[in-house]
Every structure is written in structure tokens, then in C-alpha cells.
Write a protein that holds these residues in place. Structure first.
Motif, PDB file in Angstrom:
ATOM      1  N   GLU A 130       0.834  -1.210   0.000  1.00 44.65           N
ATOM      2  CA  GLU A 130       0.000   0.000   0.000  1.00 44.65           C
ATOM      3  C   GLU A 130       0.866   1.257   0.000  1.00 44.65           C
ATOM      4  N   ALA A 131       1.966   1.224   0.769  1.00 47.09           N
ATOM      5  CA  ALA A 131       2.877   2.377   0.807  1.00 47.09           C
ATOM      6  C   ALA A 131       3.520   2.609  -0.564  1.00 47.09           C
ATOM      7  N   ILE A 132       3.903   1.518  -1.244  1.00 45.26           N
ATOM      8  CA  ILE A 132       4.501   1.652  -2.582  1.00 45.26           C
ATOM      9  C   ILE A 132       3.476   2.191  -3.574  1.00 45.26           C
ATOM     10  N   ASP A 133       2.234   1.747  -3.458  1.00 40.40           N
ATOM     11  CA  ASP A 133       1.172   2.278  -4.329  1.00 40.40           C
ATOM     12  C   ASP A 133       1.041   3.791  -4.162  1.00 40.40           C
ATOM     13  N   ARG A 134       1.149   4.259  -2.923  1.00 39.77           N
ATOM     14  CA  ARG A 134       1.070   5.708  -2.668  1.00 39.77           C
ATOM     15  C   ARG A 134       2.265   6.427  -3.289  1.00 39.77           C
TER      16      ARG A 134
END
Length: 408
Positions: A81-85
Motif C-alpha cells: 500500500e505504501a509503494i502504491d502511494r
């Protein structure tokens, strides 16, 4: 890139204290001794290991216990999720090692570790692990020439890069280094107001030693038992004990009993590890010139006059010819293999061709099982099988040898 990822995760590394280890050979053993002693002293101790030998989950441990598959998956969801952001913001995507490092920091914070013993991946100054701020002790295992052209073109440049893990005011502990390396580390330590201590392996007296380990005394530590054999362990043990002494001076409560229990309990796969006897089977991660010299010394010390069969696998980006030159004369027969599905690995035939420049009896094998079966066919009960080279194949090889011996 990793700073961006850690920012998205709330900078977990800033809530942790670290013992940060750099070096060319011996990082893993120093980490194993230090972290096990700290665990025995009652500190919840994280370990971040690179590379792994037995399992991918081995990379992230607390008190010697690997991260579970479910914990791994849960944290990976947070990181995804952090990488998607990051992608939505147009920021760069982290590498696999950067993801693993961030995962380790997040896991250790969630588990409320008292200390984390952290191995660098490659180099020091620009290594993904070097985003940390709270370094209690910067530790240097033996530094020699490796990864030429990646972290430096000379030994001095490599040492300078590795010295980048030293943080202002931390304690610095180093193995006995070549003089030019020592000067670089000491100068960096002094410039950042750090106390610099160098291990003194010559002060170690060996009371008993064989290929299963040694009993030794070092300074005030008398009659200590260690179950990792090999010439290099004198150096690694002295470094780990100096780290423990430095921590004690900083106020950490580490009784002698914890040191004794920690050393006695330490096991480290792939470091001159005896897997079985009749015949003796040793696996060792000697994958560069310095490690090959230490393997050579161990062979001379423990197996003089024995008939020896090698199983060897190497990466093409290592100075494998130097490894061959240092070790070939002790082998009766050399069997070559490759780490499965690894593009860095020399093919068995390529490695066999290189070995033939120095040794006449060499045989390539397309799979590890066949090489192990041939080694056992060739070896009598009094002979020795030594499998060495890249750590990447030692996990598979260890499993195959255990199966061959009935799963023990």
C-alpha cells in the motif's frame, strides 16, 4: 528511494537502536554471536541477515526465531500500500532489498525490539540499511577486496565506503584490519567523536579445537565453548566479545553467564558447518579470495593428510579463479555445480573449465543431487567432502545432504 518508503511507513527505524555491521567476510558470524548473547542477556533482539542460506524467512529474526509466513504477508500488505502511494506521487519504486529492509524495520518496531543487529547488504555509506540514525555500535568485520567497481575500485575506496556506517558519537569496534584500512576507519571514527576499539585475536588462547568448534579464552572470558569451526572464527569471536564489552561500558547489563550461554547456543548455517560424519561433510560460504584463504587454513588445520572431495559453485561476478587457486591443491576430485535459477551463477561447465586450468580431476554436474550422490560414491568413511562457494546454493545442498543421510 528507501527514505520515501520509510516515510510512508512512519519511519519505524527511528524508534529502534542498532548494532550495525559492515565488512567483507565474517559479518554473519559476528551478528550471530552478538545477537545470541544479547538474547541470553534478556534483550529482545532483532536480526537482519543477508544473504540467507536455509529459508527466505531467515532474513528477519527475533531472538533467533524467523518471522512467520503470516507476519511476513501482513507486513508486505502494508508495504505494498505504501509503494502504491509512492507510485501515485510519481516517486521511484523501491528495489527488493529496500523493501526487505523496510519490512525488517517495521517488524522490529511492531515487536518492540530492544536492539537490532543489522548487516549491511552491500558496502556501507549508500547501503539501504544506512538510513538509520540510532547506531549504538558500528562494527567492522574483516574488510578485503570484493565487489570491485561496485562500491570502490581499490581496497581503500571500499574501506571508505564501508566506514560510512559510523554515526556521530557511536562506539566503533573493528576486526584486526590491514594498516591502510585501519587508518581509514580510525580517522572516520575520530572525526565523529567515536571511541574506536580493535579486536585482539592474538590474545585468544585455544584450549581445544576441531572441525566442530573450539574451547577458548579471550581476555577475561575463560573456557568459552563455541560450535562454529574455521580459522576465521578467532577473529569473529574476538570482534563479538569486544562489541559486548563496548555495550557493557554503555550501561547494558550483560552478565558473563549470558556470554557463555550465547556462544554455546550460537549456530550459523554455511559457515564451516559439519553436516555429518563417516564421511565428514563440511559446507562453507567461501566465495571470495579472503574467505578462500581462511578455508585453506582450516583444511590444513583439521584435515591434513585426508583425501578430500570438493563440491564447488561460484558466481561469475566474484574472483573465482583466485578461490580456485587458493584451494584446489587440497582436493582429490572437484565436482562443479550451479545455484539453481540464478543468473549470477557460473554454469557447472564454465566453472569446470576454469578449474581445469589448475586441477586435472574435475567433473561438472547439472544438478546438485547428482553431485552429492557422486561425492558420496567417491568418498570412503575416512575421507572428507567439502562443499563451498556461493551461499546461494548452500541451503539446497544442505537439504539434499540431510535427505541423503536419512533426514538427520
Amino acid at each position: 528511494t528507501i527514505r520515501g518508503l520509510l516515510r510512508e511507513l512512519g519511519n519505524p527505524q527511528d524508534d529502534l537502536k542498532f548494532i550495525h555491521i559492515a565488512g567483507t567476510n565474517g559479518k554473519g558470524s559476528v551478528l550471530a554471536y552478538t545477537s545470541m548473547i544479547l538474547s541470553k542477556a534478556g534483550y529482545k533482539t532483532g536480526r537482519y541477515v543477508s544473504p540467507t542460506v536455509i529459508s527466505y524467512l531467515e532474513k528477519i529474526q527475533i531472538d533467533g526465531k524467523w518471522i512467520s509466513e503470516s507476519e511476513f504477508a501482513e507486513i508486505m500488505e502494508e508495504i505494498k500500500e505504501a509503494i502504491d502511494r509512492l507510485v501515485c506521487k510519481g516517486e521511484p519504486v523501491p528495489t527488493v532489498f529496500e523493501v526487505e529492509t523496510a519490512m525488517a524495520f517495521l517488524y522490529f518496531k511492531k515487536q518492540k525490539c530492544d536492539l537490532v543487529v543489522l548487516e549491511t547488504g552491500l558496502g556501507g555509506e549508500t547501503d539501504a540499511t544506512n538510513v538509520i540514525k540510532n547506531t549504538v555500535c558500528a562494527v567492522f568485520a574483516t574488510i578485503s577486496v570484493d565487489h570491485l567497481g561496485v562500491i570502490g575500485d581499490t581496497l581503500e575506496e571500499i574501506a571508505q565506503t564501508k566506514s560510512g556506517i559510523i554515526k556521530p558519537g557511536c562506539t566503533v569496534v573493528s576486526a584486526r584490519q590491514q594498516e591502510n584500512v585501519r587508518l581509514i576507519l580510525r580517522k572516520k571514527a575520530e572525526s565523529l567523536n567515536c571511541i574506536y576499539t580493535e579486536a585482539e585475536p592474538e590474545q585468544m588462547s585455544i584450549e581445544k579445537e576441531d572441525y566442530k568448534g573450539l574451547t577458548f579464552s579471550y581476555k577475561k572470558y575463560a573456557h568459552m565453548q563455541n560450535h562454529i569451526a574455521g580459522e576465521c572464527q578467532r577473529e569473529n569471536l574476538s570482534v563479538a566479545l569486544e562489541v559486548i564489552e563496548s555495550l557493557r561500558k554503555l550501561g547494558y547489563q550483560i552478565e558473563e553467564g549470558a556470554v557463555r550461554d550465547g556462544l554455546d547456543a550460537t549456530r550459523w548455517a554455511g559457515r564451516f558447518t559439519c553436516l555429518s560424519e563417516d564421511p565428514v561433510v563440511i559446507v562453507d560460504g567461501a566465495h571470495n579470495e579472503d574467505a578462500a584463504k581462511k578455508l585453506k587454513t582450516s583444511i590444513e588445520r583439521y584435515f591434513k593428510g585426508k583425501r578430500i572431495i570438493y563440491i564447488m559453485g561460484m558466481f561469475r561476478d566474484k574472483d573465482y579463479r583466485k578461490v580456485i587457486q587458493k584451494t584446489e591443491k587440497y582436493a582429490d576430485t572437484i565436482l562443479t555445480i550451479a545455484a539453481p535459477d540464478n543468473p549470477r551463477a557460473l554454469t557447472p561447465q564454465e566453472l569446470a573449465d576454469a578449474v581445469r586450468e589448475f586441477h586435472s580431476d574435475v567433473r561438472p554436474f547439472d544438478d546438485i543431487e547428482s553431485a552429492v550422490a557422486e561425492a558420496y560414491r567417491l568418498a570412503g568413511k575416512e575421507d572428507v567432502i567439502i562443499a563451498f562457494g556461493s551461499l546461494a546454493f548452500l541451503g539446497d545442498l544442505t537439504e539434499i545432504i540431510r535427505k541423503h543421510n536419512g533426514g538427520n
